[in-house]
Design an enzyme around this catalytic site. Structure first.
Site, PDB file in Angstrom:
ATOM      1  N   CYS A   1       0.726  -1.060   0.606  1.00 42.67           N
ATOM      2  CA  CYS A   1      -0.066  -0.008  -0.178  1.00 42.67           C
ATOM      3  C   CYS A   1       0.790   1.474  -0.454  1.00 42.67           C
ATOM      4  CB  CYS A   1      -1.258   0.085   1.137  1.00 42.67           C
ATOM      5  SG  CYS A   1      -1.726   1.378   1.929  1.00 42.67           S
TER       6      CYS A   1
ATOM      7  N   ASP B   1      -2.545  13.966  -7.667  1.00 41.28           N
ATOM      8  CA  ASP B   1      -3.176  13.916  -6.251  1.00 41.28           C
ATOM      9  C   ASP B   1      -1.606  14.379  -5.319  1.00 41.28           C
ATOM     10  OD1 ASP B   1      -2.268  11.320  -5.819  1.00 41.28           O
ATOM     11  OD2 ASP B   1      -3.937  10.245  -5.004  1.00 41.28           O
TER      12      ASP B   1
ATOM     13  N   GLY C   1       4.403   2.272 -11.147  1.00 37.00           N
ATOM     14  CA  GLY C   1       5.104   1.716 -12.207  1.00 37.00           C
ATOM     15  C   GLY C   1       4.376   0.194 -11.460  1.00 37.00           C
TER      16      GLY C   1
ATOM     17  N   HIS D   1      -7.129   5.016  -4.908  1.00 40.04           N
ATOM     18  CA  HIS D   1      -6.584   4.969  -5.489  1.00 40.04           C
ATOM     19  C   HIS D   1      -6.208   3.268  -6.208  1.00 40.04           C
ATOM     20  CE1 HIS D   1      -6.564   9.545  -6.313  1.00 40.04           C
ATOM     21  NE2 HIS D   1      -7.688   8.543  -6.498  1.00 40.04           N
TER      22      HIS D   1
ATOM     23  N   ASP E   1      -3.712   1.079  -8.819  1.00 43.10           N
ATOM     24  CA  ASP E   1      -2.443   1.497  -9.611  1.00 43.10           C
ATOM     25  C   ASP E   1      -2.973   0.831 -11.269  1.00 43.10           C
ATOM     26  OD1 ASP E   1      -0.637   2.057 -11.553  1.00 43.10           O
ATOM     27  OD2 ASP E   1       0.791   1.386 -10.206  1.00 43.10           O
TER      28      ASP E   1
ATOM     29  N   GLU F   1      -7.784  -0.324   1.456  1.00 43.77           N
ATOM     30  CA  GLU F   1      -7.753   0.871   1.264  1.00 43.77           C
ATOM     31  C   GLU F   1      -9.267   1.489   1.971  1.00 43.77           C
ATOM     32  OE1 GLU F   1      -5.542   2.014   0.300  1.00 43.77           O
ATOM     33  OE2 GLU F   1      -4.336   0.310   0.008  1.00 43.77           O
TER      34      GLU F   1
ATOM     35  N   HIS G   1      -8.740   2.207   5.408  1.00 42.81           N
ATOM     36  CA  HIS G   1      -7.984   3.524   4.950  1.00 42.81           C
ATOM     37  C   HIS G   1      -9.119   4.640   5.350  1.00 42.81           C
ATOM     38  CE1 HIS G   1      -4.062   2.110   5.344  1.00 42.81           C
ATOM     39  NE2 HIS G   1      -3.871   1.442   4.266  1.00 42.81           N
TER      40      HIS G   1
ATOM     41  N   MET H   1      -5.382  -4.870   7.655  1.00 41.82           N
ATOM     42  CA  MET H   1      -4.086  -3.177   7.049  1.00 41.82           C
ATOM     43  C   MET H   1      -2.499  -3.666   7.430  1.00 41.82           C
ATOM     44  SD  MET H   1      -7.087  -2.351   6.783  1.00 41.82           S
ATOM     45  CE  MET H   1      -6.425  -0.673   6.792  1.00 41.82           C
TER      46      MET H   1
END
Length: 309
Positions: free
Chosen positions: A115, A217, A223, A240, A242, A265, A268, A282
């Site tokens: 993460c 952001d 990558g 988001h 990737d 996520e 979070h 987590m």
């Protein structure tokens, strides 16, 4: 990023490979340089040591800004005292041998996809264990109970916003929409929240999308096989993935699990930081092929401590 509690999270995945796999080609890991540094310790010099410093700075372990004697040290190829200290904190957080040496076990942990949310923000080490004790790093104090953690200041959704909408940016693959929906239902079953999907992405409380590299952001992706995803603390609502990662909604060794990363996520998004329990949702790292689709005891304890049982 203006993190404001971005528990970014060292997690992301995407693009279709066969029926339920999303992806681009597997590329070299952006963390691969660490393999060349195995065995490095204080006093050593290597051309890739500045990259190690950058890695540890990115996740909050290292900062040269307030060190007058080391103003240019971040760009130097020497394994210095601050780097050794930062590596020891990392090793302690990830249950490794606390030696300050970049041994093979530490390199393996550092190169595991993760993460993008930092483990330490503004000096606050979220992953340190405590039992209702107050801990301090620098001038920032924080509380932990058991092994879970919260963002600095413990941001949370107000009681009049326990019913939240979530939306997907246009073009999000159907496999991801289904996986994220299941993850929201898992959190709903263990909290007071009600999550409802909306087609109005712009006005949704929680916004899910696939992004690549620098996406505006302040926290660019890197990558394939590096940072998988990140999300912001309440009440920002951004999550988001990737888009350069290889994703799947079924277990496969060559891709990252959409639902497992979504569970992390969303934690979070609700205000949880990273856990020190390896195997908890987590926990910051997730290798490809790993599937973790149920909240663990530490995750449930954390969310209930933040919002009440």
């Amino acid at each position: 990023m203006a993190y404001r509690g971005l528990l970014l999270l060292s997690f992301a995945l995407l693009a279709l490979v066969s029926q339920a796999v999303l992806a681009q080609k597997n590329g070299a890991s952006p963390f691969g340089f660490l393999n060349h540094l195995q065995g490095c310790q204080k006093g050593d010099k290597h051309k890739d040591i500045p990259k190690l410093k950058n890695y540890l700075e990115r996740f909050g372990y290292l900062s040269y800004e307030n060190s007058k004697n080391n103003i240019h040290a971040a760009d130097q190829d020497e394994f210095d005292n601050l780097l050794e200290r930062a590596l020891k904190v990392y090793q302690r957080n990830f249950h490794l041998n606390v030696s300050g040496v970049l041994d093979s076990e530490t390199a393996s942990s550092l190169t595991t996809p993760r993460c993008g949310v930092p483990d330490i923000i503004n000096g606050t080490n979220w992953m340190r264990v405590g039992n209702n004790h107050q801990h301090q790093l620098g001038h920032n104090s924080f509380h932990t109970t058991a092994h879970y953690s919260f963002f600095a200041g413990s941001p949370r959704w107000p009681r009049n916003q326990y019913s939240l909408t979530y939306g997907f940016r246009a073009g999000t693959p159907a496999a991801a929409i289904g996986a994220v929906g299941r993850a929201f239902r898992t959190w709903q079953a263990n909290t007071q929240f009600i999550f409802t999907r909306t087609s109005d992405y712009t006005n949704a409380n929680l916004k899910i999308s696939f992004e690549r590299r620098d996406h505006g952001d302040g926290y660019p992706f890197d990558g394939p096989r590096g940072i998988l995803a990140h999300a912001f603390a309440p009440t920002n609502g951004w999550f988001h993935y990737d888009g350069d990662e290889q994703w799947s909604d079924v277990p496969t060794q060559d891709a990252f699990d959409l639902e497992s990363v979504a569970l992390h996520e969303i934690g979070h998004l609700l205000g949880l930081g990273h856990s020190q329990v390896q195997g908890a949702v987590m926990w910051p790292n997730i290798p490809s092929g790993t599937t973790l689709r149920q909240l663990q005891n530490d995750d449930i304890q954390g969310i209930r401590a933040l919002y009440g049982a």
